[in-house]
Write a protein that holds these residues in place. Structure first.
Motif, PDB file in Angstrom:
ATOM      1  N   THR A   5     -27.473  74.799  36.769  1.00  0.00           N
ATOM      2  CA  THR A   5     -27.017  73.871  35.793  1.00  0.00           C
ATOM      3  C   THR A   5     -26.170  74.103  34.829  1.00  0.00           C
ATOM      4  N   ILE A   6     -25.106  73.063  34.474  1.00  0.00           N
ATOM      5  CA  ILE A   6     -23.904  73.488  33.609  1.00  0.00           C
ATOM      6  C   ILE A   6     -24.284  72.146  32.455  1.00  0.00           C
ATOM      7  N   VAL A   7     -24.668  72.745  31.193  1.00  0.00           N
ATOM      8  CA  VAL A   7     -24.963  71.793  30.066  1.00  0.00           C
ATOM      9  C   VAL A   7     -23.422  71.588  29.125  1.00  0.00           C
ATOM     10  N   VAL A   8     -23.051  70.571  29.001  1.00  0.00           N
ATOM     11  CA  VAL A   8     -21.893  70.312  28.323  1.00  0.00           C
ATOM     12  C   VAL A   8     -22.372  69.295  27.042  1.00  0.00           C
ATOM     13  N   PRO A   9     -22.350  69.786  25.749  1.00  0.00           N
ATOM     14  CA  PRO A   9     -22.492  69.087  24.820  1.00  0.00           C
ATOM     15  C   PRO A   9     -20.999  68.146  24.198  1.00  0.00           C
ATOM     16  N   VAL A  10     -21.155  67.077  24.094  1.00  0.00           N
ATOM     17  CA  VAL A  10     -20.087  66.236  23.891  1.00  0.00           C
ATOM     18  C   VAL A  10     -19.954  65.579  22.788  1.00  0.00           C
ATOM     19  N   TYR A  11     -18.637  65.644  21.960  1.00  0.00           N
ATOM     20  CA  TYR A  11     -18.822  64.720  20.586  1.00  0.00           C
ATOM     21  C   TYR A  11     -17.242  64.673  20.493  1.00  0.00           C
ATOM     22  N   ASN A  12     -16.949  63.455  20.473  1.00  0.00           N
ATOM     23  CA  ASN A  12     -15.517  62.972  19.976  1.00  0.00           C
ATOM     24  C   ASN A  12     -14.431  63.789  20.416  1.00  0.00           C
ATOM     25  N   VAL A  13     -14.398  63.903  21.751  1.00  0.00           N
ATOM     26  CA  VAL A  13     -13.474  64.804  22.525  1.00  0.00           C
ATOM     27  C   VAL A  13     -12.707  63.970  23.572  1.00  0.00           C
ATOM     28  N   GLU A  14     -12.336  62.715  23.309  1.00  0.00           N
ATOM     29  CA  GLU A  14     -11.802  61.818  24.304  1.00  0.00           C
ATOM     30  C   GLU A  14     -10.443  62.363  24.918  1.00  0.00           C
ATOM     31  N   LYS A  15      -9.779  63.348  24.126  1.00  0.00           N
ATOM     32  CA  LYS A  15      -8.659  63.878  24.406  1.00  0.00           C
ATOM     33  C   LYS A  15      -8.541  65.124  25.580  1.00  0.00           C
ATOM     34  N   TYR A  16      -9.988  65.516  25.472  1.00  0.00           N
ATOM     35  CA  TYR A  16     -10.165  66.926  26.258  1.00  0.00           C
ATOM     36  C   TYR A  16     -11.109  66.888  27.391  1.00  0.00           C
ATOM     37  N   ILE A  17     -11.945  65.785  27.258  1.00  0.00           N
ATOM     38  CA  ILE A  17     -13.163  65.906  28.069  1.00  0.00           C
ATOM     39  C   ILE A  17     -12.940  65.657  29.394  1.00  0.00           C
ATOM     40  N   SER A  18     -11.888  65.031  30.026  1.00  0.00           N
ATOM     41  CA  SER A  18     -11.571  64.760  31.396  1.00  0.00           C
ATOM     42  C   SER A  18     -11.066  66.104  31.918  1.00  0.00           C
ATOM     43  N   ASP A  19     -10.075  66.863  31.211  1.00  0.00           N
ATOM     44  CA  ASP A  19      -9.587  68.306  31.688  1.00  0.00           C
ATOM     45  C   ASP A  19     -10.912  68.863  31.975  1.00  0.00           C
ATOM     46  N   CYS A  20     -11.879  69.021  31.019  1.00  0.00           N
ATOM     47  CA  CYS A  20     -13.239  69.830  31.246  1.00  0.00           C
ATOM     48  C   CYS A  20     -14.142  69.457  32.272  1.00  0.00           C
ATOM     49  N   ASP A  22     -13.019  67.800  35.115  1.00  0.00           N
ATOM     50  CA  ASP A  22     -12.129  67.902  36.292  1.00  0.00           C
ATOM     51  C   ASP A  22     -12.314  69.444  36.678  1.00  0.00           C
ATOM     52  N   SER A  23     -12.318  70.134  35.794  1.00  0.00           N
ATOM     53  CA  SER A  23     -12.388  71.738  36.171  1.00  0.00           C
ATOM     54  C   SER A  23     -13.914  71.994  36.736  1.00  0.00           C
ATOM     55  N   LEU A  24     -14.967  71.073  35.999  1.00  0.00           N
ATOM     56  CA  LEU A  24     -16.245  71.301  36.701  1.00  0.00           C
ATOM     57  C   LEU A  24     -16.543  70.930  38.030  1.00  0.00           C
ATOM     58  N   ILE A  25     -16.041  69.617  38.264  1.00  0.00           N
ATOM     59  CA  ILE A  25     -16.232  69.029  39.632  1.00  0.00           C
ATOM     60  C   ILE A  25     -15.596  69.867  40.714  1.00  0.00           C
ATOM     61  N   ALA A  94     -12.845  75.500  32.721  1.00  0.00           N
ATOM     62  CA  ALA A  94     -13.339  76.479  33.391  1.00  0.00           C
ATOM     63  C   ALA A  94     -12.346  76.811  34.800  1.00  0.00           C
ATOM     64  N   ASP A  95     -12.137  77.856  34.919  1.00  0.00           N
ATOM     65  CA  ASP A  95     -11.077  78.247  36.137  1.00  0.00           C
ATOM     66  C   ASP A  95     -12.238  77.742  37.441  1.00  0.00           C
ATOM     67  N   ALA A  96     -11.726  77.529  38.604  1.00  0.00           N
ATOM     68  CA  ALA A  96     -12.489  76.977  39.605  1.00  0.00           C
ATOM     69  C   ALA A  96     -13.498  77.984  40.242  1.00  0.00           C
ATOM     70  N   ASP A  97     -13.370  79.284  40.018  1.00  0.00           N
ATOM     71  CA  ASP A  97     -14.396  80.112  40.458  1.00  0.00           C
ATOM     72  C   ASP A  97     -15.373  80.761  39.461  1.00  0.00           C
ATOM     73  N   LEU A  98     -15.385  80.120  38.036  1.00  0.00           N
ATOM     74  CA  LEU A  98     -15.993  80.514  36.983  1.00  0.00           C
ATOM     75  C   LEU A  98     -17.567  80.568  37.652  1.00  0.00           C
ATOM     76  N   VAL A  99     -18.070  79.584  38.088  1.00  0.00           N
ATOM     77  CA  VAL A  99     -19.432  79.656  38.311  1.00  0.00           C
ATOM     78  C   VAL A  99     -19.765  80.531  39.579  1.00  0.00           C
ATOM     79  N   GLU A 100     -18.890  80.470  40.504  1.00  0.00           N
ATOM     80  CA  GLU A 100     -19.218  81.512  41.642  1.00  0.00           C
ATOM     81  C   GLU A 100     -19.059  83.105  41.183  1.00  0.00           C
ATOM     82  N   LYS A 101     -18.293  83.198  40.124  1.00  0.00           N
ATOM     83  CA  LYS A 101     -17.928  84.788  39.716  1.00  0.00           C
ATOM     84  C   LYS A 101     -19.447  85.255  39.084  1.00  0.00           C
TER      85      LYS A 101
END
Length: 337
Positions: A5-20, A22-25, A94-101
């Protein structure tokens, strides 16, 4: 492969949330669920989160009233289905291999917890700093007495701290549920993460520190560290007293806690500079005087002077202990803190 499970709290980050997101999926470890907790955002963050649920079935969104970061994480934990859980802040990547590492760090040593380092990045993604740890495994009492102690701060005579942030850590949901571990509100404690750590690591049985820096911590113009916080002194004193009372008989943890207190106190004084506080010279002097006259500051400086030997560190504590307001004002003005 266990579900993570990856938990992501979100609050007023419309400028950055897509980057975040995209890196998780794009993670190389595929068996994940991503729980987005929209903590009452007033911008387009919530709508962006909803859109991502149509792009990836692993994403779930919870919309709630604003209560702050700590309680948003708790909301995510309540519905988590994974065997392990990681947290990522919604303006980070996250780098693409964060969860794997992190998962490999768990399984290679049969651990219930795995901790990595991080890269600090600018708003546009440029790396400005990297914190990388030596690989080491802690087991039994050493998890709390040695690893957690490093999260309180460095020892007085060396730099050996492990960042206490909960991001880039893989935690056991079994430990969390069994011991009912929850985040407090950051509106009470300046660091809700270290309070969480002080509970979690009491019960972790084996923890691995790995040399990965696959987490990208973004410094933005709106970061809390860039803003003047009028209640900062009060907050660092509240946190210190809370933790001090938990470790009354542990001189090693207390010494680390006191060193970190003075790291925080430096930041408290630094923010009084005109460039941050917009105060007049007289107002800055008055603020510094209030800081050194605070009874918690006085008591900690008196105690910590007895255990430190490192010159520059000791000099700063001595200046605070003996309330050298003008000297602190001058050093702060020329950027010497």
């Amino acid at each position: 492969m266990d579900l993570i499970t990856i938990v992501v709290p979100v609050y007023n980050v419309e400028k950055y949330i897509s980057d975040c997101l995209d890196s998780l999926i794009s993670q190389t470890y595929k068996n994940i669920e991503i729980i987005l907790v929209d903590d009452g955002s007033t911008d387009m963050s919530g709508a962006i989160c909803d859109r991502y649920t149509t792009l990836d079935a692993r994403i779930k969104v919870i919309h709630k009233q604003n209560e702050g970061l700590g309680f948003a994480r708790n909301t995510g934990l309540e519905v988590a289905q994974g065997k392990f859980v990681a947290f990522i802040d919604s303006d980070d990547m996250a780098d693409a291999d964060l969860v794997e590492k992190l998962v490999n760090g768990l399984y290679e040593e049969n651990c219930d917890t795995c901790i990595g380092g991080f890269k600090r990045i600018s708003e546009n993604g440029t790396v400005s700093f990297e914190e990388k740890y030596d690989k080491i495994v802690y087991e039994g009492k050493d998890v709390y007495d040695k690893l957690f102690a490093r999260m309180l701060g460095s020892a007085p005579d060396r730099h050996d701290a492990v960042r206490m942030s909960v991001w880039n850590v893989m935690y056991s949901m079994d430990v969390i549920r069994k011991h009912k571990i929850e985040f407090p509100s950051e509106r009470i404690f300046i660091s809700e993460d270290i309070i969480w750590d002080s509970e979690y690591y009491k019960y972790a049985k084996k923890a691995s520190v790995i040399s990965s820096t696959a987490y990208n911590y973004r410094i933005t113009p709106g970061s809390l560290t860039q803003k003047y916080k009028p209640d900062m002194l009060e907050k660092i004193c509240v946190l210190y007293k809370e933790l001090y009372n938990r470790f009354l008989d542990d001189k090693i943890k207390i010494a680390r806690l006191q060193r970190q207190f003075f790291v925080n106190l430096r930041a408290c004084i630094k923010q009084e500079r005109f460039s941050v506080s917009n105060k007049s010279n007289m107002e800055i002097r008055t603020a510094i005087k209030e800081i050194v006259n605070n009874h918690v500051v006085h008591n900690v400086s008196e105690e910590y002077l007895q255990v430190i030997h490192q010159g520059k560190q000791k000099l700063f504590v001595w200046i605070v202990r003996y309330k050298c307001v003008e000297l602190l004002y001058f050093i702060n003005k020329i950027g010497g803190l």
